[in-house]
Design an enzyme around this catalytic site. Structure first.
Site, PDB file in Angstrom:
ATOM      1  N   GLY A  58      32.447  -5.987  28.052  1.00 18.73           N
ATOM      2  CA  GLY A  58      31.220  -6.585  28.668  1.00 18.73           C
ATOM      3  C   GLY A  58      31.337  -6.799  30.191  1.00 18.73           C
ATOM      4  O   GLY A  58      32.008  -6.069  30.922  1.00 18.73           O
ATOM      5  N   SER A  59      30.543  -7.671  30.668  1.00 16.24           N
ATOM      6  CA  SER A  59      30.397  -7.713  32.023  1.00 16.24           C
ATOM      7  C   SER A  59      31.541  -8.498  32.724  1.00 16.24           C
ATOM      8  O   SER A  59      32.302  -9.260  31.890  1.00 16.24           O
ATOM      9  CB  SER A  59      29.258  -8.692  32.600  1.00 16.24           C
ATOM     10  OG  SER A  59      29.353  -9.881  32.099  1.00 16.24           O
ATOM     11  N   ALA A 112      31.621 -10.830  34.822  1.00 19.09           N
ATOM     12  CA  ALA A 112      31.259 -12.355  34.909  1.00 19.09           C
ATOM     13  C   ALA A 112      31.500 -13.153  33.464  1.00 19.09           C
ATOM     14  O   ALA A 112      32.349 -14.070  33.458  1.00 19.09           O
ATOM     15  CB  ALA A 112      29.714 -12.815  35.103  1.00 19.09           C
ATOM     16  N   THR A 113      31.218 -12.364  32.325  1.00 18.43           N
ATOM     17  CA  THR A 113      31.775 -12.813  31.136  1.00 18.43           C
ATOM     18  C   THR A 113      33.174 -12.861  30.953  1.00 18.43           C
ATOM     19  O   THR A 113      33.534 -13.645  30.072  1.00 18.43           O
ATOM     20  CB  THR A 113      30.881 -12.275  29.897  1.00 18.43           C
ATOM     21  OG1 THR A 113      29.239 -12.369  30.373  1.00 18.43           O
ATOM     22  CG2 THR A 113      30.899 -12.795  28.863  1.00 18.43           C
ATOM     23  N   GLY A 114      33.606 -11.814  31.429  1.00 23.44           N
ATOM     24  CA  GLY A 114      35.114 -11.469  31.316  1.00 23.44           C
ATOM     25  C   GLY A 114      35.861 -12.784  31.656  1.00 23.44           C
ATOM     26  O   GLY A 114      36.756 -13.287  31.097  1.00 23.44           O
ATOM     27  N   GLU A 141      37.908  -5.005  28.890  1.00 28.40           N
ATOM     28  CA  GLU A 141      37.214  -4.004  29.514  1.00 28.40           C
ATOM     29  C   GLU A 141      36.061  -4.397  30.055  1.00 28.40           C
ATOM     30  O   GLU A 141      34.981  -4.496  29.254  1.00 28.40           O
ATOM     31  CB  GLU A 141      37.267  -2.844  28.521  1.00 28.40           C
ATOM     32  CG  GLU A 141      36.944  -1.492  28.752  1.00 28.40           C
ATOM     33  CD  GLU A 141      35.643  -0.911  29.237  1.00 28.40           C
ATOM     34  OE1 GLU A 141      35.197  -1.377  30.385  1.00 28.40           O
ATOM     35  OE2 GLU A 141      34.893  -0.534  28.302  1.00 28.40           O
ATOM     36  N   CYS A 188      30.051   1.655  30.709  1.00 29.63           N
ATOM     37  CA  CYS A 188      30.853   0.924  31.460  1.00 29.63           C
ATOM     38  C   CYS A 188      31.442   2.059  32.509  1.00 29.63           C
ATOM     39  O   CYS A 188      31.577   2.004  33.753  1.00 29.63           O
ATOM     40  CB  CYS A 188      32.034   0.283  30.893  1.00 29.63           C
ATOM     41  SG  CYS A 188      31.513  -1.315  30.166  1.00 29.63           S
TER      42      CYS A 188
END
Length: 468
Positions: free
Chosen positions: A224-225, A227-229, A246, A280
């Protein structure tokens, strides 16, 4: 409207609440998913934890046979799953769409099934024998995005199962239906509790955040993004979870002056616009040498004009809508800004609903939002450069480092340029062509850890060294 069941401990679960899943092509509801909370998550984790001792005790051959059975079930239901993906994600059935995604799903599942991590003898002499063993971690928590809801789920699930782990997966609330059905199909041949799925609308209770902090989950694999990572990393710290992240990419392509514009146009287009740019590792920025800049632009635009865009359920469609309103609005903002800064060669105007035509904008530069931000949609900025050193510096001028590509008639020259790019994967005369036998992962803010191949399988294990 049908409420699709989750699966916990091998049993269907719906719960008292559900949320709507919409078709991005027309805004209509295509189904509902269970809106689960802490109790359901804890039940799923408890089921996976209880199933772990017996599952991890299976021999390598038994695990391989179980994964082969799972792969066969997925293949048997490929068309059903492809149609669910198109309805909730929007991508077309044909071309590089849902049927292609299911083909990749089966290929990855089969390749991962065939892998093995046997004990490695480090020493065997008069001083003793030392063996390195790979041990399953426990419960793996999988958090998946909305762009490839089934294929990425399999990227997470299959290596976990193959190495003796059990799994709790949480799909995106935008595309949960195909994942719910996938897990249901896999549970036809798996023991109860080995694979569980929970869904929620990420409203008052965020399942992903709770999974990242859950003490009985040993590893989180997240796609995912950025920021969320980062949030996943923070919430996983207290329990020292293993992580594979990733994250976003802002992949650069570099076209060298010896490239043939006509020969590379199709590859450039699909490198950037695969899955409508919602990938991605899609090419998000294209740097073209000034000597062939205009010719590359002309060839790319000419090819892009031939691509039909429409409802994914129509067999003739090759690209579909943007998947969700938030992504559509971000894309619109970036393109509208780019129209003021550069020259729109194709597209640029919003379509009906969530449809956005393939858009190509030239005369942009680093620092412009469409170049610097990951658009994750069907818009490609083209940047003119005069020297290869300049192109490499511009390509590397990003916080991300997932993938990159070099386009040239001379493979040796292209490889020399590729070696200077700061990214986890570099392709020559193509972009984003990931394979199950090649490790894939990013550098810099694009995450850490790798997926695929033996190196990806190892990420689901701890090392135990035995001295005898």
């Amino acid at each position: 409207m049908t409420i699709h069941s989750a699966t916990i401990d091998g049993k269907p679960m719906t719960g008292e609440r559900s949320f709507s899943v919409l078709n991005p092509a027309n805004g209509e509801e295509v189904g509902r998913a269970p809106n689960m909370g802490a109790a359901e998550l804890n039940a799923a984790v408890a089921a996976a934890k209880a199933a772990f001792p017996a599952w991890s005790a299976k021999s390598d051959q038994e695990l391989q046979a179980a994964c082969a059975a799972v792969t066969a079930r997925i293949k048997a239901h490929a068309e059903e799953l492809a149609r669910l993906i198109t309805l909730e994600q929007g991508k077309p059935l044909n071309g590089l769409g849902s049927r292609w995604e299911l083909g990749g799903t089966v290929a990855w599942a089969g390749y991962t099934t065939a892998l093995s991590l046997p004990p490695k003898v480090l020493q065997d002499n008069s001083e003793g024998r030392i063996e390195l063993h790979r041990k399953a971690l426990g419960v793996v928590g999988s958090i998946t995005p909305w762009n490839f809801p089934v294929m990425i789920a399999i990227w997470h699930i299959m290596p976990a199962l193959r190495t003796g782990n059990t799994v709790v997966i949480k799909p995106s609330p935008l595309t949960p239906l195909a994942t719910l059905r996938l897990v249901e199909i896999m549970n036809e041949v798996l023991p109860p509790g080995v694979l569980n799925v929970v869904t929620g609308d990420d409203g008052e209770f965020n399942i992903g955040a709770a999974m990242s902090a859950h003490r009985d989950i040993s590893k989180i694999v997240f796609t995912g993004s950025c920021a969320t990572g980062q949030k996943v990393m923070r919430s996983a710290a207290d329990t020292m979870k293993r992580l594979t992240l990733e994250l976003g990419g802002n992949d650069a392509g570099i076209v060298l002056p010896d490239a043939d514009p006509q020969a590379i146009a199709e590859g450039l287009f699909w490198g950037a616009f695969i899955n409508n740019g919602q990938t991605c590792a899609a090419m998000k920025r294209l740097y073209v040498h000034e000597a062939i800049h205009d010719a590359v632009c002309d060839a790319l635009v000419a090819y892009a004009r031939t691509i039909p865009v429409g409802d994914g359920m129509q067999e003739s469609s090759v690209l579909g809508p943007v998947q969700n309103r938030m992504q559509f609005e971000k894309l619109s903002r970036l393109v509208n800004d780019a129209k003021e800064r550069g020259k729109v060669l194709l597209g640029g105007e919003q379509g009906e609903g969530l449809f956005f035509p393939p858009t190509i904008v030239a005369d942009l530069k680093n620092g412009d939002p469409l170049v610097d931000e990951e658009q994750f949609g069907p818009a490609l900025p083209i940047i003119r450069y005069s020297s290869v050193d300049e192109a490499i510096a511009l390509a590397n001028d990003s916080a991300n480092g997932l993938g990159g590509s070099v386009w040239s008639a001379d493979i040796s020259v292209a490889k020399a340029v590729a070696s200077r790019m700061q990214c986890g994967s570099v392709w020559i005369n193509k972009h984003g062509a990931i394979q199950p036998n090649a490790p894939f992962g990013g550098v810099k803010a694009s995450g850490f850890g790798v997926e695929f191949a033996e190196e990806g399988l190892q990420e689901y294990t701890d090392i135990q060294v035995v001295f005898a």
